[in-house]
Design an enzyme around this catalytic site. Structure first.
Site, PDB file in Angstrom:
ATOM      1  N   HIS A   1      17.947  75.173  40.337  1.00 56.38           N
ATOM      2  CA  HIS A   1      17.496  76.562  40.641  1.00 56.38           C
ATOM      3  C   HIS A   1      16.671  76.889  39.155  1.00 56.38           C
ATOM      4  CE1 HIS A   1      17.327  80.102  42.688  1.00 56.38           C
ATOM      5  NE2 HIS A   1      17.444  80.692  41.725  1.00 56.38           N
TER       6      HIS A   1
ATOM      7  N   HIS B   1      25.990  84.298  38.640  1.00 57.24           N
ATOM      8  CA  HIS B   1      25.247  84.362  37.080  1.00 57.24           C
ATOM      9  C   HIS B   1      25.748  85.570  36.260  1.00 57.24           C
ATOM     10  CE1 HIS B   1      22.056  85.824  39.582  1.00 57.24           C
ATOM     11  NE2 HIS B   1      21.492  86.449  38.318  1.00 57.24           N
TER      12      HIS B   1
ATOM     13  N   GLU C   1      19.001  93.476  34.922  1.00 58.48           N
ATOM     14  CA  GLU C   1      18.057  93.053  36.127  1.00 58.48           C
ATOM     15  C   GLU C   1      17.977  94.161  37.324  1.00 58.48           C
ATOM     16  OE1 GLU C   1      19.348  89.451  37.807  1.00 58.48           O
ATOM     17  OE2 GLU C   1      20.044  88.546  35.809  1.00 58.48           O
TER      18      GLU C   1
HETATM   19 FE   FE2 Z   1      20.471  88.313  38.682  1.00 56.25          FE
END
Ligand code: FE2
Length: 436
Positions: A290, A333, A339
């Site tokens: 990924h 993660h 974010e």
């Molecule tokens: Fe994220």
């Protein structure tokens, strides 16, 4: 009622020198400050970067207008209630956070009054940081205009189309497109199709630029030629109106006796632009694993090469997923940057459809653990993996190096999902290990 008057035309490019005139022969050739500009216009400089900024990063535009911008009444303090500026009162929150799409109210509110701040970091005074807002506009701006001295605005409708009439021309922006309005440019927002809702990133830092492509080479991601800059357009209207300015987090209002959208011609690169996010050329793995989300970076406001950008803007468009023997959605993660993720249409591949709907957004602050919800995880760990198109989905993400504080109103909003963490409950421990 549609308010579009005349055809909208655009030039193409990002950051390059452009020029445009709404009346033939108005732009002076080879100069910007003739003793008497054509047709009685006045020359005015708008600089977006310091005069001596490196040539490749220098932003400025000369405008040739009917009345100089200095002709306005004295600025008086005013307020725009839910358009907020960090720092906020609550400390940065390490919890995973998510919002349902904010409802579009029945009350009349224009683009400015409809701004609702979700989160932010830094401060405009320090020219660092960013704020994320949602706008919900039900009526057009009529006799008032807005100038944001604090930050560049990245505007993305998810519902309804915007007609943004700026000093330098008009942009029509539909869901799936974004508009970039440089710091300090005056504009008015009209609603040619009725009410509109969408996302706004207010960037207090370095202006957004296209990211370097490195080993990718000279093509891919957001191509410069796919940005559209409006041609010059003007209106000469003598009428009472107001100019609202956001300056260091405060709002000020000045009276005018004429429309400030009176620029007949301009040249430069401090200009508004729009970009169709479906034009983003997405790249990804052709084998396994990924790639980091930086592979989706469309625009970057840099800060620190190690600790992260001031605001990096990613586009996740429809695309093929082909990785073999791979957990294809974004895995679990914890990242050093904050974010903020929003849905324009469809769903995010890492979440169940019921959890994050178009117009909704999530915030995972620095090092906040997150990833697929249980439903998505269980499906993705056992599903067959033929090449699969991620269809009908348009998602964006903004990463910022500093933690994002949430505005009080966003924490108490009914759309704030108080059960978000429940989506990870019921995770099954499959490892049977025992202590030695
Ligand atoms: Fe994220």
């Amino acid at each position: 009622m549609p308010q579009i008057r005349g055809p909208l035309t655009y030039q193409t490019g990002f950051g390059n020198e452009l020029e445009s005139e709404a009346e033939a022969g108005v732009l002076p050739h080879g100069r910007n400050s003739p003793q008497q500009p054509a047709r009685g216009l006045v020359s005015e400089l708008i600089s977006g970067t310091t005069f001596t900024a490196p040539r490749a990063l220098n932003r400025r535009t000369y405008v040739f207008r009917a009345m100089p911008s200095v002709v306005h009444g004295r600025y008086q303090p005013t307020e725009v209630k839910t358009f907020d500026t960090p720092p906020f009162t609550q400390p940065p929150n390490p919890n995973q956070m998510r919002w349902d799409p904010l409802g579009i109210p029945a009350a009349e509110q224009d683009f400015l009054d409809g701004m609702f701040t979700i989160c932010g970091n830094g401060s405009p005074d320090a020219q660092s940081g960013t704020a994320l807002h949602v706008y919900r506009a039900t009526v057009p701006m009529t006799d008032r205009f807005f100038l944001d001295a604090d930050g560049e605005l990245l505007v993305m409708p998810d519902t309804g189309t915007l007609l943004i009439a700026t000093e330098l021309g008009r942009l029509q922006v539909a869901p799936g497109e974004l508009a970039l309005i440089p710091r300090g440019i005056k504009f008015r927002v009209e609603l040619p199709e009725g009410p509109s809702r969408g996302f706004v990133c207010e960037n207090y830092g370095l202006p957004f630029r296209l990211p370097e492509l490195g080993l990718i080479g000279s093509n891919g991601l957001a191509n410069a030629v796919d940005f559209h800059v409006p041609d010059a357009w003007y209106e000469i209207e003598e009428k009472p109106c107001t100019l609202v300015q956001k300056f260091c987090g405060s709002f000020w209002e000045a009276r005018l006796d004429h429309s400030p959208l009176d620029v007949v011609a301009w040249r430069g690169n401090h200009v508004p632009a729009k970009f169709n996010m479906y034009d983003f050329v997405a790249l990804g793995t052709a084998t396994v694993d990924h790639p980091d989300p930086s592979i989706f970076c469309a625009l970057s406001s840099p800060s620190d090469p190690v600790l992260g950008g001031n605001a990096d803007f990613m586009v996740l468009p429809p695309r093929w997923a082909v990785a073999e023997d791979t957990f294809r959605p974004p895995g679990f993660h914890r990242n050093c940057v904050a974010e903020y993720l929003g849905i324009i249409t469809g769903k995010h591949e890492g979440k169940s459809a019921s959890g994050l709907r178009p117009g909704g957004a999530s915030l995972h602050n620095n090092w906040a653990a997150h990833g697929p919800d249980v439903e998505t995880f269980e499906l993705a760990r056992s599903v067959e993996l033929p090449p699969r198109k991620i269809e009908d989905s348009l998602v964006f993400m903004i990463e910022s190096r500093q933690p994002l504080q949430v505005a009080d109103a966003a924490l108490s909003a009914p759309e704030f999902q108080r059960d978000y963490q429940d989506h990870w409950q019921g995770f099954v421990r499959r490892f049977p290990g025992t202590n030695a």
